[in-house]
Design a protein around this motif. Sequence first.
Motif, short mmCIF file in Angstrom:
data_model
loop_
_atom_site.label_atom_id
_atom_site.label_comp_id
_atom_site.label_asym_id
_atom_site.label_seq_id
_atom_site.Cartn_x
_atom_site.Cartn_y
_atom_site.Cartn_z
N MET A 1 31.95 60.53 -8.96
CA MET A 1 31.43 59.59 -9.96
C MET A 1 32.58 58.79 -10.58
SD MET A 1 28.11 59.73 -10.32
CE MET A 1 27.85 59.12 -11.98
N SER A 2 32.35 57.50 -10.77
CA SER A 2 33.37 56.66 -11.40
C SER A 2 33.35 56.85 -12.90
CB SER A 2 33.12 55.18 -11.07
OG SER A 2 31.85 54.78 -11.53
N LYS A 3 34.52 56.66 -13.52
CA LYS A 3 34.65 56.83 -14.96
C LYS A 3 34.72 55.46 -15.63
CE LYS A 3 37.85 58.64 -18.45
NZ LYS A 3 39.14 59.32 -18.66
N PRO A 4 33.71 55.08 -16.44
CA PRO A 4 33.77 53.77 -17.11
C PRO A 4 34.95 53.70 -18.08
CG PRO A 4 31.54 54.68 -17.20
CD PRO A 4 32.45 55.78 -16.73
N VAL A 5 35.59 52.54 -18.11
CA VAL A 5 36.73 52.32 -19.01
C VAL A 5 36.23 51.60 -20.25
CG1 VAL A 5 38.94 51.12 -19.26
CG2 VAL A 5 38.35 52.20 -17.09
N ASP A 6 36.69 52.06 -21.42
CA ASP A 6 36.34 51.40 -22.68
C ASP A 6 37.04 50.04 -22.75
OD1 ASP A 6 35.31 50.93 -25.23
OD2 ASP A 6 37.02 51.89 -26.20
N VAL A 7 36.27 48.96 -22.76
CA VAL A 7 36.81 47.61 -22.75
C VAL A 7 36.24 46.84 -23.93
CG1 VAL A 7 36.88 45.43 -21.48
CG2 VAL A 7 37.13 47.58 -20.26
N ARG A 8 37.09 46.10 -24.62
CA ARG A 8 36.66 45.26 -25.73
C ARG A 8 36.95 43.80 -25.39
NH1 ARG A 8 35.93 48.92 -30.03
NH2 ARG A 8 35.45 50.90 -28.96
N ILE A 9 35.91 43.01 -25.23
CA ILE A 9 36.05 41.60 -24.87
C ILE A 9 35.93 40.73 -26.12
CG2 ILE A 9 35.06 39.69 -23.54
CD1 ILE A 9 36.43 41.76 -21.81
N ASP A 10 36.92 39.86 -26.33
CA ASP A 10 36.92 38.94 -27.46
C ASP A 10 36.52 37.55 -26.95
OD1 ASP A 10 37.34 37.34 -29.63
OD2 ASP A 10 39.42 37.95 -29.98
N ARG A 11 35.32 37.11 -27.29
CA ARG A 11 34.82 35.82 -26.81
C ARG A 11 35.28 34.65 -27.67
NH1 ARG A 11 31.35 39.57 -24.85
NH2 ARG A 11 30.43 39.16 -22.79
N GLU A 12 36.02 34.92 -28.73
CA GLU A 12 36.53 33.85 -29.60
C GLU A 12 37.91 33.37 -29.19
OE1 GLU A 12 34.57 32.52 -31.89
OE2 GLU A 12 33.04 33.97 -31.26
N THR A 13 38.62 34.16 -28.40
CA THR A 13 39.98 33.78 -28.00
C THR A 13 39.94 32.86 -26.79
OG1 THR A 13 42.10 34.67 -27.24
CG2 THR A 13 40.14 35.83 -26.54
N PRO A 14 40.95 31.99 -26.62
CA PRO A 14 40.99 31.13 -25.44
C PRO A 14 41.41 31.86 -24.16
CG PRO A 14 42.91 30.72 -26.81
CD PRO A 14 42.00 31.64 -27.60
N ILE A 15 41.83 33.12 -24.28
CA ILE A 15 42.24 33.88 -23.09
C ILE A 15 41.01 34.11 -22.21
CG2 ILE A 15 43.20 36.04 -22.25
CD1 ILE A 15 44.74 36.25 -24.87
N PRO A 16 41.07 33.75 -20.93
CA PRO A 16 39.91 33.90 -20.04
C PRO A 16 39.36 35.32 -20.03
CG PRO A 16 41.63 32.61 -18.97
CD PRO A 16 42.23 33.14 -20.24
N LEU A 17 38.04 35.44 -19.92
CA LEU A 17 37.39 36.75 -19.95
C LEU A 17 37.88 37.65 -18.82
CD1 LEU A 17 33.70 35.73 -20.82
CD2 LEU A 17 35.53 36.41 -22.38
#
Length: 246
Positions: A1-17
């Motif tokens: 089974m794969s282990k999901p990684v905790d990821v936090r995406i900031d949609r306000e920054t200009p850095i590409p998703l």
Amino acid sequence: MSKPVDVRIDRETPIPLYHQLAEQLSAAIAKGDLQPGDAFENEVAMADRLGLSRPTVRRAIQELVGQGLLLRRRGLGTTVAGRQIHRRAELTSLYDDLRREGAGNPRTVVLTYEVAPDGVAAGAMGLPADTPLLHLVRLRLDGERPLAILRNWLPPAYSDLSREDLERDGLYALLRGRGGKPVVAHQRIGARTPSAEERRHLDLRPSQPVLTMSRTAFDAVGGPVEYGDHCYRAQDYSIEVMLDER
């Protein structure tokens, strides 16, 4: 089974998703949250879990595959690769480096200037294979001393660059002047034996190696800016990096 990684995406920054996702997945591998040989989360499941599009997740995963952090094998899926050391370097051009180091007379001679499709360069920039790209080959010198052969492919938005522009100024300065500021890049460093043509232009003996660098650069919204495949006189050029503990 794969282990999901905790990821936090900031949609306000200009850095590409995709870059935010790739950076956090890379950090998880570096910290040991994901171990070599571990199964990696399916891109469909990851896209649904994070509320991202499949192309965004696919591009992030491909970044890690390109860095050697993930392996994709038919029938086995995607797994975490063995340990590698990855270093960051400042996003500058050789012309910028020479100016910053106080080189007296950085010069450029344009060897090739043409508009033509190139499947490898287009694929690296995420463009259709038949996209007409501005293909440049330049010889960079410090005075009369040759330093590097710079091969670049630029998207159609920058095809108005002229030979005169390129021999007068650095490529990144010209791109920034057209709104194409590179802010994110994938870069790979290596070394090899030079070709006969490279030895001639760089004034090298057959036994002397060249340092190589391939780079794909993107702007603040994830648009492609350039793909480069360069070689340098190894005895005259070095890469300085700053490392920190995460």
